[in-house]
Write an enzyme that holds these catalytic residues in place. Structure first.
Site, PDB file in Angstrom:
ATOM      1  N   LYS A  92      45.522  94.887  91.981  1.00 38.72           N
ATOM      2  CA  LYS A  92      45.380  95.273  90.569  1.00 38.72           C
ATOM      3  C   LYS A  92      44.673  94.144  89.841  1.00 38.72           C
ATOM      4  O   LYS A  92      44.726  92.986  90.262  1.00 38.72           O
ATOM      5  CB  LYS A  92      46.743  95.524  89.935  1.00 38.72           C
ATOM      6  CG  LYS A  92      46.718  96.487  88.767  1.00 38.72           C
ATOM      7  CD  LYS A  92      46.544  97.933  89.224  1.00 38.72           C
ATOM      8  CE  LYS A  92      46.544  98.893  88.044  1.00 38.72           C
ATOM      9  NZ  LYS A  92      46.437 100.294  88.466  1.00 38.72           N
TER      10      LYS A  92
ATOM     11  N   GLY B 175      39.355 102.249  87.721  1.00 33.98           N
ATOM     12  CA  GLY B 175      39.720 102.166  86.315  1.00 33.98           C
ATOM     13  C   GLY B 175      41.218 102.212  86.102  1.00 33.98           C
ATOM     14  O   GLY B 175      41.998 102.493  87.006  1.00 33.98           O
ATOM     15  N   ASP B 176      41.624 101.930  84.881  1.00 38.74           N
ATOM     16  CA  ASP B 176      43.023 102.012  84.451  1.00 38.74           C
ATOM     17  C   ASP B 176      42.979 102.096  82.927  1.00 38.74           C
ATOM     18  O   ASP B 176      41.937 102.446  82.352  1.00 38.74           O
ATOM     19  CB  ASP B 176      43.825 100.799  84.960  1.00 38.74           C
ATOM     20  CG  ASP B 176      45.342 100.979  84.839  1.00 38.74           C
ATOM     21  OD1 ASP B 176      45.905 101.712  85.666  1.00 38.74           O
ATOM     22  OD2 ASP B 176      45.947 100.402  83.915  1.00 38.74           O
TER      23      ASP B 176
ATOM     24  N   LYS C  99      52.472 102.865  96.717  1.00 39.09           N
ATOM     25  CA  LYS C  99      51.786 104.084  96.275  1.00 39.09           C
ATOM     26  C   LYS C  99      50.649 104.412  97.239  1.00 39.09           C
ATOM     27  O   LYS C  99      50.502 105.555  97.692  1.00 39.09           O
ATOM     28  CB  LYS C  99      51.238 103.889  94.861  1.00 39.09           C
ATOM     29  CG  LYS C  99      50.497 105.086  94.297  1.00 39.09           C
ATOM     30  CD  LYS C  99      49.815 104.758  92.981  1.00 39.09           C
ATOM     31  CE  LYS C  99      50.778 104.317  91.921  1.00 39.09           C
ATOM     32  NZ  LYS C  99      50.130 104.178  90.595  1.00 39.09           N
TER      33      LYS C  99
ATOM     34  N   GLN D  69      51.403  99.269  93.674  1.00 36.45           N
ATOM     35  CA  GLN D  69      50.228  99.880  94.301  1.00 36.45           C
ATOM     36  C   GLN D  69      50.303  99.820  95.820  1.00 36.45           C
ATOM     37  O   GLN D  69      49.786 100.713  96.504  1.00 36.45           O
ATOM     38  CB  GLN D  69      48.964  99.178  93.809  1.00 36.45           C
ATOM     39  CG  GLN D  69      47.692  99.978  93.974  1.00 36.45           C
ATOM     40  CD  GLN D  69      47.519 101.049  92.904  1.00 36.45           C
ATOM     41  OE1 GLN D  69      47.777 100.811  91.737  1.00 36.45           O
ATOM     42  NE2 GLN D  69      47.092 102.225  93.307  1.00 36.45           N
TER      43      GLN D  69
ATOM     44  N   SER E 187      40.466 108.395  94.700  1.00 37.14           N
ATOM     45  CA  SER E 187      39.614 107.210  94.796  1.00 37.14           C
ATOM     46  C   SER E 187      39.291 106.905  96.258  1.00 37.14           C
ATOM     47  O   SER E 187      38.152 106.558  96.596  1.00 37.14           O
ATOM     48  CB  SER E 187      40.323 106.001  94.171  1.00 37.14           C
ATOM     49  OG  SER E 187      40.180 105.997  92.771  1.00 37.14           O
TER      50      SER E 187
ATOM     51  N   ASN F 169      43.543 109.975  79.816  1.00 42.22           N
ATOM     52  CA  ASN F 169      43.072 110.739  80.962  1.00 42.22           C
ATOM     53  C   ASN F 169      44.202 111.431  81.723  1.00 42.22           C
ATOM     54  O   ASN F 169      44.134 112.621  82.032  1.00 42.22           O
ATOM     55  CB  ASN F 169      42.312 109.787  81.888  1.00 42.22           C
ATOM     56  CG  ASN F 169      41.715 110.482  83.082  1.00 42.22           C
ATOM     57  OD1 ASN F 169      40.833 111.300  82.939  1.00 42.22           O
ATOM     58  ND2 ASN F 169      42.214 110.158  84.264  1.00 42.22           N
TER      59      ASN F 169
ATOM     60  N   THR G 237      44.703 112.056  88.685  1.00 43.47           N
ATOM     61  CA  THR G 237      46.058 111.550  88.450  1.00 43.47           C
ATOM     62  C   THR G 237      46.911 112.590  87.743  1.00 43.47           C
ATOM     63  O   THR G 237      48.056 112.845  88.136  1.00 43.47           O
ATOM     64  CB  THR G 237      46.024 110.244  87.640  1.00 43.47           C
ATOM     65  OG1 THR G 237      45.124 109.323  88.258  1.00 43.47           O
ATOM     66  CG2 THR G 237      47.405 109.618  87.586  1.00 43.47           C
TER      67      THR G 237
ATOM     68  N   LYS H 216      43.214  97.976  96.970  1.00 40.57           N
ATOM     69  CA  LYS H 216      42.768  99.107  96.153  1.00 40.57           C
ATOM     70  C   LYS H 216      43.680  99.219  94.943  1.00 40.57           C
ATOM     71  O   LYS H 216      44.901  99.279  95.090  1.00 40.57           O
ATOM     72  CB  LYS H 216      42.829 100.405  96.971  1.00 40.57           C
ATOM     73  CG  LYS H 216      42.228 101.611  96.235  1.00 40.57           C
ATOM     74  CD  LYS H 216      40.736 101.632  96.385  1.00 40.57           C
ATOM     75  CE  LYS H 216      40.090 102.644  95.461  1.00 40.57           C
ATOM     76  NZ  LYS H 216      39.972 102.175  94.064  1.00 40.57           N
TER      77      LYS H 216
END
Length: 449
Positions: free
Chosen positions: A129, A168-169, A117, A114, A381, A243, A212, A93
């Site tokens: 990622k 997304g990123d 996290k 990630q 997410s 964002n 976020t 993820k």
């Protein structure tokens, strides 16, 4: 020097020799290893089974070309990537980033971060990622659609709701996720759980856009509450205007604080009356323009071209870096201390250099690492994945309440884990150890895979 410390130093040297040009990845490795010794001293089985060696190697790295045609009919080629780093506690993820700076080092660093996290959220998701060196700036909607369709034509072979679930990123927002999902559906059929950050009309979650930024502020809210304090009347510095920054500003203002800065790649704005959120949203989310437009409509604001928020001289209580990696260097850290900042909480991934972190710690500034403080996005997410699996749509308030609970749990886990190993008030150590402990235990249980 303990045996664990020697093993860590030896492995660091080995990784630096194997990947000498991967600067960002090596920085993430060095940060992660900086405070694991107390945990490994108590758990020698982790070292004996070479879990550290395994967890620093991605399970799979994919690189592919992305051919697409621009509006002038010219053929264009970009690189696409997906780093599937660790699936010990669940499907990979992590987001997709479209930006000219994207390379393997950056995606390995992001994928590695990630892992921990995602583990800290308490939800069953592994770390990954991906992205491309494609630059969406200045591209038409048609060009972005064609690029996304080409990118997904290859990526669809390697993802799925139980295998790898991108989101997304930077450079990948709701528009791009929509085009990516449309192409996936065309190739594989309806499977809404394969991507998160989707539109609300086709399986997206309420509060995902805000998650976020809101989560970052919730993390700091619980940190402040631990000392019977709050955001009320606090002056806050924020970098970025995407964002994460926008919704961090929104939540700080809702909790009684005042955000006085924002930035983009060209410079930053300072507004002593507080950032006007409606104006900022109109410029960045609707018109997609530069921050120079903000000062034209806001007499109280000034714009500083070509410089960083962290160079600004203004008294403040809290700093929320929400732009990109390594934006706060040693000089920036010193300026924050001069400005009276007592908390630095990361909304971006690794926005503070290792040397800057050391300065903040030395001056008793509470440093909240991104792998903990900005985990709200991936947490929601995962909640979107749950809604897709159950064919349900939860209310905004319900998702927001769950996000707040998750961020409180993450803060308390980092705080308590740091204290358990004699590292009180070191939230970086608490985050690294708590995240690693969960993943390492799963890897040990699953054997040599």
């Amino acid at each position: 020097m303990s045996q664990s410390h020697s093993l860590i130093t030896e492995l660091q040297t080995k990784i630096h020799e194997k990947d000498p040009g991967q600067v960002e990845f090596l920085q993430a490795i060095d940060e992660f290893f900086s405070n694991l010794t107390p945990f490994l001293d108590k758990h020698p089985e982790i070292s004996e089974k070479h879990i550290l060696d395994m967890i620093t190697e991605p399970e799979r790295v994919l690189q592919f070309r992305v051919p697409w045609q621009d509006d002038q009919g010219e053929w264009r080629i970009n690189r696409g990537f997906r780093v599937q780093f660790n699936s010990a506690i669940g499907p990979y993820k992590g987001g997709l980033r479209f930006h000219p700076s994207v390379n393997l080092s950056i995606l390995k660093f992001l994928g590695f971060e990630q892992i921990f996290k995602n583990a800290l959220t308490g939800l069953p998701i592994g770390g990954g990622k991906g992205g491309s060196d494609f630059d969406p700036k200045g591209k038409s909607d048609s060009e972005i659609m064609r690029f996304c369709q080409s990118f997904m034509t290859e990526l669809h072979r390697h993802i799925g709701p139980n295998l790898d679930v991108p989101a997304g990123d930077i450079g990948v927002g709701g528009r791009e996720i929509g085009y990516l999902y449309g192409q996936y559906k065309r190739l594989r059929g309806n499977d809404q759980g394969v991507l998160t950050g989707k539109g609300l009309t086709f399986g997206g979650s309420l509060a995902r856009t805000e998650a976020t930024g809101y989560g970052l502020v919730y993390f700091v809210k619980h940190l402040l509450a631990n000392s019977d304090d709050s955001f009320k009347d606090k002056t806050v510095l924020v970098s970025g205007s995407g964002n994460v920054a926008i919704y961090a500003i929104e939540k700080v203002h809702a909790l009684g604080g005042l955000v006085v800065t924002a930035s983009d790649s060209s410079g930053y704005i300072y507004d002593p009356e507080g950032i006007n959120l409606d104006l900022l949203k109109d410029i960045k989310e609707v018109k997609r323009e530069r921050l120079t437009e903000y000062v034209k409509a806001r007499p109280s604001a000034t714009y500083v071209a070509g410089e960083s928020v962290w160079q600004h001289q203004v008294k403040a209580d809290i700093a929320l870096p929400c732009a990109t990696q390594n934006e706060i260097d040693t000089e920036g850290a010193k300026r924050l201390i001069e400005n009276g900042v007592k908390i630095v909480a990361e909304g971006a991934n690794m926005p503070t250099t290792l040397a800057a972190v050391d300065i903040l710690h030395a001056e008793q500034v509470t440093y909240c690492p991104g792998k903990a403080a900005n985990a709200g996005g991936v947490a929601v997410s995962a909640l979107e994945m749950s809604q897709n699996s159950a064919r349900l749509a939860w209310t905004f308030d319900y998702v927001d309440q769950e996000l707040d609970k998750i961020m409180q749990m993450i803060y308390e886990n980092c705080r308590d884990t740091a204290a358990e190993f004699g590292l009180e008030n070191n939230l970086l150590a608490g985050a690294n150890i708590a995240g690693f402990k969960k993943v390492a235990e799963a890897m040990l249980a699953q054997g040599l895979v």
